[in-house]
Scaffold this active site. Structure first.
Site, PDB file in Angstrom:
ATOM      1  N   THR A 174       0.823  -1.208   0.000  1.00  0.00           N
ATOM      2  CA  THR A 174       0.000   0.000   0.000  1.00  0.00           C
ATOM      3  C   THR A 174       0.862   1.266   0.000  1.00  0.00           C
ATOM      4  O   THR A 174       0.582   2.221  -0.728  1.00  0.00           O
ATOM      5  CB  THR A 174      -0.922   0.020   1.232  1.00  0.00           C
ATOM      6  OG1 THR A 174      -1.856  -1.045   1.125  1.00  0.00           O
ATOM      7  CG2 THR A 174      -1.705   1.319   1.326  1.00  0.00           C
TER       8      THR A 174
ATOM      9  N   HIS B 122      -8.955  -6.815   2.169  1.00  0.00           N
ATOM     10  CA  HIS B 122      -7.532  -7.081   2.425  1.00  0.00           C
ATOM     11  C   HIS B 122      -7.378  -8.541   2.834  1.00  0.00           C
ATOM     12  O   HIS B 122      -8.236  -9.081   3.529  1.00  0.00           O
ATOM     13  CB  HIS B 122      -7.041  -6.161   3.549  1.00  0.00           C
ATOM     14  CG  HIS B 122      -5.547  -6.137   3.720  1.00  0.00           C
ATOM     15  ND1 HIS B 122      -4.839  -7.194   4.248  1.00  0.00           N
ATOM     16  CD2 HIS B 122      -4.641  -5.188   3.415  1.00  0.00           C
ATOM     17  CE1 HIS B 122      -3.554  -6.888   4.257  1.00  0.00           C
ATOM     18  NE2 HIS B 122      -3.408  -5.671   3.761  1.00  0.00           N
TER      19      HIS B 122
HETATM   20  C1  GP9 Z   1      -2.775  -0.709   6.474  1.00  0.00           C
HETATM   21  C2  GP9 Z   1      -3.293  -0.917   5.118  1.00  0.00           C
HETATM   22  C3  GP9 Z   1      -2.825  -2.223   4.508  1.00  0.00           C
HETATM   23  O1  GP9 Z   1      -2.989   0.542   7.005  1.00  0.00           O
HETATM   24  O2  GP9 Z   1      -3.118   0.160   4.305  1.00  0.00           O
HETATM   25  O3  GP9 Z   1      -1.605  -2.160   3.912  1.00  0.00           O
HETATM   26  P1  GP9 Z   1      -1.076  -3.352   2.965  1.00  0.00           P
HETATM   27  O4  GP9 Z   1      -0.943  -4.573   3.827  1.00  0.00           O
HETATM   28  O5  GP9 Z   1      -2.080  -3.564   1.886  1.00  0.00           O
HETATM   29  O6  GP9 Z   1       0.206  -2.880   2.428  1.00  0.00           O
HETATM   30 MN    MN Z   2      -2.821  -2.515   0.218  1.00  0.00          MN
END
Ligand code: GP9
Ligand code: MN
Length: 704
Positions: free
Chosen positions: A318, A436
């Protein structure tokens, strides 16, 4: 008088007559063990009372109890190499040092929900945390309890109440103690790595390092990282920036006049679709669309949708997507650039640039502010506001969050109260998170049929994606009702894959194939990129591009020139777009060829090509590879050398003053309130102070 008093105590306790060597507890070993227990106890208790590390499950709880011990053994054990009074003093001193570090972190954490870093300590006020100013306000008398043992022991040593064992501990026992500390550290690290792979390399969040490895290991790791970063920064010079800029100028292309400035002055919504892949668009399960709202948006006549758009993230996931989207700089080869360099570096980011155009910027995310070091990085990017977990009253309620934060429907609904207060035009980034890994959702919310690949980590993916889609639909309905929809430009993007390449049989089933090859896997890295604006000439655009291209594309639509900017992407609407997509590992895609994991393919047909029998491929591959390698290494140089601090010409026109941003909830809310009077351009102000949040409809079962 004090001496007399102490003398009386001494006599009462009759300690002066104690023969030190006969009593184990009064020996140096005893003093060491006592200090070890004390250091462990106060650290462990504070893990629960003053920090919220989010430890769950037996492994993490075990590590939490274990992790103060190894460094305490090593540090306190230094005293064992000496003899007499000095040895006792050293043991005491290392108790004191660990206590000061614990104490400082307790205070810092209370204010910033994060641990002190040497970057913050070194940069003083420039990171804007106004440390000194706020300490008086946050300190509590009970905080000083951590010093009680240190003070009592100091008095005992000073007034010779503690019998000093003059005997020296054999060197090999001292050494064995150090070894025990190191061994326990390795055990801790080994277990931690199994529970959370990539803990140190990917560098997610300081809370993780403390939870798994401990406060002192965190300090050591942070000191090491800070040293490495400041070294690479010291070596860099202004001429390095010149070299990079020459490369960028050579590859510069003109904007597309028919789009340039067409969205000028509008609000911008950047909607970060977590783990959302392109294949989900128009995808059906049991005849039902997974994402009907996003599909309609994708095909809208005012939406420009890209169907050859790839994610280009590395380990920073992310945060890499954000780095590209806000700065047109790649993430680093290992670890999150936001975590490593976000606090100290100079950036020329979207919020800062748009701030110059009169925009108010705000980021929204239902996770803790520290994840990916957003709490510090966003200040460097120039975000006026960062609404993170503690701004959302529902975030603490059971079942309102899943995985990394608030469920999207609740998150977006509770975001509306802040959006309506933002002075317009605004630049608002909404980071969703329910879709996620591991894609789990409670029964009430999982209203969509799971896929049937037989791979349990994959099959829930469409359910959380469907949930995200519904949340998106609810937000759009609200924005339409309030009129924000019409005076805003929307940028939607998927940040990275949701289904990793470890699930190839399941991927094949999802795609309706018998098996997948590297060409399919390269295609599987496609994510949506959509730009929507009233009056925008929409359609499906087949230009090849990736996340690095989002920033120049958007800036040109907003009528902001990117000439002279140190950016690695290209306007996807430019007719001269080079259409070269570079992956973080050096692989690439062009409309003609795809290179993925050392295999080459014809991008249009998917046919595997051999370099030997194909001189055209050989020549193109050499050229594209050189471009890919240069782009990545120059981008890395910009970040590791903090080269943008040399960009005097641009920095004269705007400077992001990190210390001017305050993301504490109380201050931000106060600021928003003041804005309603000083700059009455928000939706709320325009609505004569009447809130619009009751216009927001959601079917989130939790809120019923
Ligand atoms: C955590 C979220 C997830 O704040 O943005 O991040 P990722 O695991 O997808 O890198
Ligand atoms: Mn992400």
């Amino acid at each position: 008088m004090l001496r007399n008093f102490m003398g009386t105590i001494k006599q009462r306790l009759n300690w002066s007559t104690v023969k030190a060597s006969k009593h184990w507890w009064s020996s140096l070993t005893g003093f060491f063990v006592l200090n070890l227990i004390l250091v462990w106890l106060k650290t462990y208790l504070n893990y629960f009372f003053n920090f919220s590390l989010g430890a769950s499950g037996p492994i993490q709880l075990f590590l939490l109890a274990l992790n103060p011990i190894p460094t305490a053994i090593i540090l306190l054990g230094i005293g064992l190499y000496f003899r007499g009074r000095l040895a006792y003093f050293l043991v005491w001193l290392f108790n004191l040092i660990q206590t000061i570090w614990l104490f400082a972190n307790m205070l810092y954490y209370r204010e910033f929900s994060d641990f002190l870093s040497f970057g913050i300590l070194g940069s003083g006020s420039s990171t804007g945390n106004n440390l000194g100013k706020s300490i008086a306000a946050i300190i509590r008398p009970t905080d000083f309890l951590v010093y009680v043992d240190v003070i009592i022991l100091a008095v005992f040593l000073l007034f010779k109440l503690w019998p000093i064992d003059k005997k020296k501990i054999l060197k090999r026992y001292a050494f064995l103690t150090t070894c025990l500390g190191v061994a326990l550290m390795l055990v801790d690290f080994g277990i931690a790595s199994v529970d959370r792979s990539g803990l140190l390399t990917r560098s997610f969040d300081n809370n993780y390092i403390v939870k798994y490895l401990g406060l002192n290991e965190y300090a050591a790791f942070n000191a090491f990282q800070t040293k490495k970063q400041s070294d690479s920064r010291k070596e860099a010079t202004a001429s390095d920036l010149k070299t990079v800029q020459n490369f960028i100028n050579q590859n510069n292309i003109p904007a597309n006049a028919s789009y340039y400035g067409s969205q000028k002055g509008k609000n911008v919504f950047v909607i970060h679709l977590e783990s959302f892949q392109q294949f989900l668009i128009d995808y059906k399960v049991d005849g039902q669309e997974v994402t009907p709202n996003l599909n309609a948006f994708y095909h809208d006549q005012n939406t420009l949708s890209f169907d050859n758009f790839y994610n280009q993230v590395g380990q920073g996931k992310t945060s890499d997507a954000e780095m590209m989207q806000e700065n047109s700089l790649y993430g680093l080869a290992t670890g999150s650039a936001m975590t490593k360099y976000g606090t100290a570096n100079t950036f020329e980011s979207m919020p800062g640039i748009l701030g110059q155009q009169g925009y108010t910027s705000a980021a929204f995310h239902g996770d803790v502010s520290t994840f990916w070091n957003r709490n510090n990085t966003y200040k460097s990017f120039g975000y006026n506001y960062f609404f993170s977990k503690n701004y959302y009253p529902n975030a603490d309620k059971a079942n309102y969050s899943v995985g990394y934060g608030l469920k999207d429907k609740i998150f977006l609904k509770d975001t509306a109260q802040y959006i309506e207060q933002l002075p317009q035009p605004f630049y608002a980034k909404l980071i969703t998170v329910t879709n996620h890994y591991p894609y789990t959702l409670d029964k009430e919310n999982a209203t969509f049929p799971a896929t049937q690949t037989g791979d349990s980590t994959v099959d829930g993916y469409v359910q959380t994606a469907h949930y995200l889609d519904q949340a998106f639909g609810e937000l759009m309905a609200y924005l339409k009702k309030t009129g924000l929809y019409d005076n805003s430009t929307f940028i939607l993007y998927g940040d990275h894959y949701g289904i990793s390449e470890n699930h190839q049989p399941a991927i094949a089933k999802l795609l309706g194939k018998d098996s997948v090859d590297n060409y399919d896997l390269a295609n599987f890295q496609k994510v949506p990129f959509m730009i929507h604006g009233t009056g925008l000439q929409g359609g499906i655009n087949h230009t090849y591009g990736g996340e690095i291209d989002m920033m120049p594309t958007l800036l040109h639509l907003l009528g902001v020139s990117t000439d002279g900017m140190t950016i690695f992407g290209h306007d996807l609407l430019s007719q001269q777009n080079p259409q070269t997509v570079v992956f973080r590992n050096g692989d690439w895609v062009t409309p003609t060829y795809t290179k993925y994991r050392n295999d080459y393919y014809d991008t249009q047909t998917g046919q595997k090509l051999s370099m030997k029998s194909n001189p055209a491929l050989k020549a193109t591959a050499a050229r594209v590879q050189a471009y890919a390698d240069k782009s990545l290494s120059y981008s890395d140089k910009v970040i590791t050398g903090d080269l943008l601090r040399f960009d005097k010409s641009r920095l004269n026109s705007y400077t992001v003053n990190k210390s001017s941003y305050d993301y504490q909830k109380a201050s931000a809310l106060k600021q928003l309130k003041q804005n309603q009077k000083s700059n009455p351009t928000s939706l709320l102000a325009k609505n004569n102070g009447q809130s619009t949040v009751n216009e927001y409809e959601t079917d989130a079962p939790e809120l019923k």
